[in-house]
Design a protein around this motif. Structure first.
Motif, PDB file in Angstrom:
ATOM      1  N   ASP A 168       3.414  17.521   0.660  1.00 27.86           N
ATOM      2  CA  ASP A 168       4.683  18.221   0.553  1.00 27.86           C
ATOM      3  C   ASP A 168       4.613  19.501   1.379  1.00 27.86           C
ATOM      4  N   SER A 169       5.707  20.225   1.449  1.00 24.72           N
ATOM      5  CA  SER A 169       5.750  21.427   2.302  1.00 24.72           C
ATOM      6  C   SER A 169       4.935  22.580   1.738  1.00 24.72           C
ATOM      7  N   HIS A 170       4.584  22.505   0.453  1.00 23.98           N
ATOM      8  CA  HIS A 170       3.773  23.560  -0.143  1.00 23.98           C
ATOM      9  C   HIS A 170       2.287  23.255  -0.078  1.00 23.98           C
ATOM     10  N   GLY A 171       1.939  21.999   0.214  1.00 23.52           N
ATOM     11  CA  GLY A 171       0.540  21.626   0.369  1.00 23.52           C
ATOM     12  C   GLY A 171      -0.255  21.583  -0.917  1.00 23.52           C
ATOM     13  N   LEU A 172       0.419  21.557  -2.049  1.00 23.55           N
ATOM     14  CA  LEU A 172      -0.291  21.539  -3.324  1.00 23.55           C
ATOM     15  C   LEU A 172      -0.815  20.149  -3.676  1.00 23.55           C
ATOM     16  N   ILE A 173      -0.087  19.136  -3.262  1.00 21.42           N
ATOM     17  CA  ILE A 173      -0.478  17.756  -3.534  1.00 21.42           C
ATOM     18  C   ILE A 173      -0.579  17.020  -2.211  1.00 21.42           C
ATOM     19  N   GLY A 174      -1.614  16.218  -2.060  1.00 20.36           N
ATOM     20  CA  GLY A 174      -1.753  15.383  -0.879  1.00 20.36           C
ATOM     21  C   GLY A 174      -2.352  14.047  -1.268  1.00 20.36           C
ATOM     22  N   LEU A 175      -1.813  12.982  -0.717  1.00 22.61           N
ATOM     23  CA  LEU A 175      -2.297  11.636  -1.010  1.00 22.61           C
ATOM     24  C   LEU A 175      -2.795  11.001   0.288  1.00 22.61           C
ATOM     25  N   LYS A 176      -3.791  10.107   0.156  1.00 26.81           N
ATOM     26  CA  LYS A 176      -4.355   9.433   1.329  1.00 26.81           C
ATOM     27  C   LYS A 176      -4.482   7.938   1.066  1.00 26.81           C
ATOM     28  N   TRP A 177      -4.278   7.156   2.140  1.00 21.63           N
ATOM     29  CA  TRP A 177      -4.464   5.718   2.091  1.00 21.63           C
ATOM     30  C   TRP A 177      -5.259   5.283   3.316  1.00 21.63           C
ATOM     31  N   GLN A 178      -6.060   4.240   3.143  1.00 25.68           N
ATOM     32  CA  GLN A 178      -6.779   3.632   4.258  1.00 25.68           C
ATOM     33  C   GLN A 178      -5.833   2.625   4.901  1.00 25.68           C
ATOM     34  N   LEU A 179      -5.400   2.918   6.125  1.00 25.38           N
ATOM     35  CA  LEU A 179      -4.385   2.093   6.779  1.00 25.38           C
ATOM     36  C   LEU A 179      -4.831   0.649   6.977  1.00 25.38           C
ATOM     37  N   LYS A 180      -6.067   0.443   7.350  1.00 26.22           N
ATOM     38  CA  LYS A 180      -6.548  -0.921   7.634  1.00 26.22           C
ATOM     39  C   LYS A 180      -6.390  -1.841   6.424  1.00 26.22           C
ATOM     40  N   LYS A 181      -6.484  -1.297   5.224  1.00 23.55           N
ATOM     41  CA  LYS A 181      -6.317  -2.106   4.012  1.00 23.55           C
ATOM     42  C   LYS A 181      -4.869  -2.542   3.812  1.00 23.55           C
ATOM     43  N   HIS A 182      -3.955  -1.956   4.548  1.00 21.57           N
ATOM     44  CA  HIS A 182      -2.540  -2.254   4.364  1.00 21.57           C
ATOM     45  C   HIS A 182      -1.952  -3.051   5.510  1.00 21.57           C
ATOM     46  N   THR A 183      -2.808  -3.622   6.350  1.00 22.23           N
ATOM     47  CA  THR A 183      -2.315  -4.523   7.401  1.00 22.23           C
ATOM     48  C   THR A 183      -2.252  -5.909   6.801  1.00 22.23           C
ATOM     49  N   ARG A 184      -1.106  -6.529   6.939  1.00 18.58           N
ATOM     50  CA  ARG A 184      -0.908  -7.880   6.421  1.00 18.58           C
ATOM     51  C   ARG A 184      -0.492  -8.791   7.569  1.00 18.58           C
ATOM     52  N   SER A 185      -0.624 -10.042   7.333  1.00 16.68           N
ATOM     53  CA  SER A 185      -0.178 -11.007   8.332  1.00 16.68           C
ATOM     54  C   SER A 185       1.329 -10.860   8.495  1.00 16.68           C
ATOM     55  N   LEU A 186       1.779 -10.816   9.737  1.00 15.35           N
ATOM     56  CA  LEU A 186       3.209 -10.662   9.983  1.00 15.35           C
ATOM     57  C   LEU A 186       3.985 -11.924   9.605  1.00 15.35           C
ATOM     58  N   GLY A 187       3.304 -13.039   9.437  1.00 11.99           N
ATOM     59  CA  GLY A 187       3.967 -14.287   9.061  1.00 11.99           C
ATOM     60  C   GLY A 187       4.254 -14.378   7.576  1.00 11.99           C
ATOM     61  N   ASN A 188       3.669 -13.490   6.782  1.00  9.15           N
ATOM     62  CA  ASN A 188       3.866 -13.545   5.316  1.00  9.15           C
ATOM     63  C   ASN A 188       5.053 -12.746   4.875  1.00  9.15           C
TER      64      ASN A 188
END
Length: 127
Positions: free
Chosen positions: A107-127
């Motif tokens: 957020d703009s105050h920087g009090l909370i930050g979340l992170k995700w590993q992008l590679k884990k969120h790649t899915r087959s485009l056919g699904n």
């Protein structure tokens, strides 16, 4: 041989910078048009070493999106922004192929930050 690598390196940087510029322009227009309630701004950060993959850029693997809402946002609100990005398979693949390995939402105050590993969120485009 060294010139080819150097030219590829500069080409990669230009492609990443073009992507960031396009992202920020689209986010600004979506906010102005009332499509989204919060202005989002992206930039590159160091990222998370544990999330690195074969395309990761050294010391520049983080794709940080800052929600410029003018107020502290809840974890759920930030999760919603992250989910919106991670549910877009093409966008996630563009991020990964351009060398980003970590999605960060703040957020703009920087009090909370979340992170995700992008590679884990790649899915087959056919699904």
């Amino acid at each position: 041989m060294i010139w080819d690598r150097l030219l590829n390196w500069f080409s990669d940087i230009k492609e990443r910078n073009d992507f960031l510029r396009d992202w920020n322009r689209s986010a600004k227009n979506a906010y102005i048009d009332g499509v989204v309630p919060t202005l989002l701004e992206a930039r590159t950060t160091i990222g998370t070493i544990e999330f690195r993959h074969e395309f990761s850029k050294f010391m520049a693997g983080g794709f940080r999106v800052k929600a410029l809402s003018g107020k502290a946002m809840s974890r759920d609100e930030l999760m919603g922004i992250g989910k919106m990005i991670l549910d877009n398979d093409v966008l996630v693949r563009k991020l990964v192929s351009n060398g980003w390995d970590t999605l960060e939402i703040h957020d703009s105050h920087g009090l909370i930050g979340l992170k995700w590993q992008l590679k884990k969120h790649t899915r087959s485009l056919g699904n």
